[in-house]
Design a protein around this motif. Sequence first.
Motif: not given
Length: 458
Positions: A33, A69, A72-73, A76, A197-198, A201-202, A205, A408, A412
Motif C-alpha cells: 500500500g 488507483t 487497481l481497486n 482487485s 489506501n491499503q 484496497g483491501d 477486494t 489485476y 498492478y
Amino acid sequence: MSGSYYIALSGLNAAQSGLDVVSQNISNASTPGYVRERLNLSNLVAPTTGAGEGVMTQSISLVSSAFLTNSLNSTSAQQGYATSLSQVLSTAQSFLNEPSSSGISTQLANFWSAFDGVANSPTQLAPRQQLVSQAQNLAQTFNQLAQNYVDLFNSTVASVGTKLQSVNSMLSQVATLNTQIVAAGPASSNTLVDQRNQLVGDLATSIGATVQNQPNGSVNLLVGGVMLVQDGVSSTLSVSSPTAPPVPTTSSVTVISSQGGVSVPLTQGTVGGLLQTLNFSLPEYSTSLDKVAASLASTVNNQLSAGSSYPNNGSTPQSGVPMFVFGGSGSTGALNLQINPTIVSDPYSIAAAGNPPQGNADGSNAQAMAELGTLSSGPDALYRAMVGGIGLDVSNSNSLLSSAQVAYQNSYQQFQSVSGVNTNQQLVDMLNYQQGYQAAAKVISTVSSSIQSLMQAV
C-alpha cells in the motif's frame, strides 16, 4: 557574503530533505500500500530585486494516479469475486465424485443391473438382497450429497459472517483515518493516507467498495450506491440468512447495513462471490439433485406399481409396493430419500412379476425395471445434465478467475510504474541529493574561508 550563506544553507536543507524522502521510499519499497513520495522544491526570489535567494522545500507529495488507483481497486474486486466463486463451485463439484466407482452414475448403473439379476432368478433371495443393498447405497449417497450441499451452504454463510467482521473493522479504521487526515492537513498526512489506501484496497477486494474523494482530504466509501463510510462515520455490516437444511431455493442471503437497515447489493469482491454461490449456484445444485431423487423414486415406484409381487416367496400375488419413500419432513428432496421398510424386511415384496403375473418365477417386470436407466428423461439423464451443468459452471468460473488475475496483474504493474518505488531510480536520486548536499556544504566552506581571509587581511 551573508546572502551566500543563507542560499547555500537552503540548498543544504533541501538536499537533506531529499535524502530523507529517498530514504523513506527505499525503506518502504516492499511495504504493502505504500505510495512513492516526491520532494517538491521551489525557487526563492527576492520580491524587490528579483535576485535569487535559494531554494525552499514546498511539500512532500504522494505520486499517485486516481485513474490507476481506481483501476487497481476495480480489478482487485473482480479477482476477489472470481476467487471465492471458483473455490466454492469447485468444492461443490468435488462432492459429486464423478467419474468414480462410488459416484451416483456408477451406483445407478449397478442399481439397474441388479434388476437384471432378479429378472433372471426371481425366486432366489440373494439377487433380491443384492438389489436392496444397491438401492440402500444409492439412497445413502443421495442423502450424503444433499447433506454436503447443506453443510457447504452453512459454512459459506459462516465465511461471509467472518469476512464481514474484518470488513467492519476496516470500515471503522478508514473513518478514524479520515478524521486524523483532516486534522493533520495534507502536509503531514502522507503516512496516514498510505494506511488508508491499503485499507481501501483491501475493502475493494472484499466487498468491491468504491471511493469518493472529498476536498478536505477524507474519502467516502460506497457499495452499490449504499454509503458505508462518510467522513468519520462508518456502517456495520451483517449477514442475514435462513438456516439450512434444506438449502434455500430463493435469493434469500443478504448483507444488511446498520445505517437504515438497508440491504447492500454486493456483487463484487470476495463476499460478492460467496453471495453468488449462496443465492444462485448452491440452491440450483440442490434443486437439481432433488429433481434427480424425485425422478428416481417416481420412475421406480411407478414401474413397480405396474407389476406384482409374491411376499415371502409365496404363491399369492399382490400389487407392487413403492421401493423409495421420503422420510423426515416428507419433502421429496434427496436429503430424505429412503428405502421402503417393507422391501428391506422382505425383498420378495419387490414386484418382479408382470401384471397379470405368471407365478413367482415371473421376472418380466424386473426386466422392464432394468431398462429404465436408458430413459431420455429419466433419473440417469437428469443426473448427467446436473453433473454437466456444474462442470460447465466450474469451467466458466476458472476462466473468469484466470482473466481476472491477468487484469489485476496488468493494473498492478501500471500502478507500480507510477506509484511504486523503483530502487534504481531512488539510488540515482540519492546520488543527486548527496552531490547537492556536498556542493552546498562546499559553498558554505568557501564563503567561510573567504571571510576569514578578508579578516586576516584587515
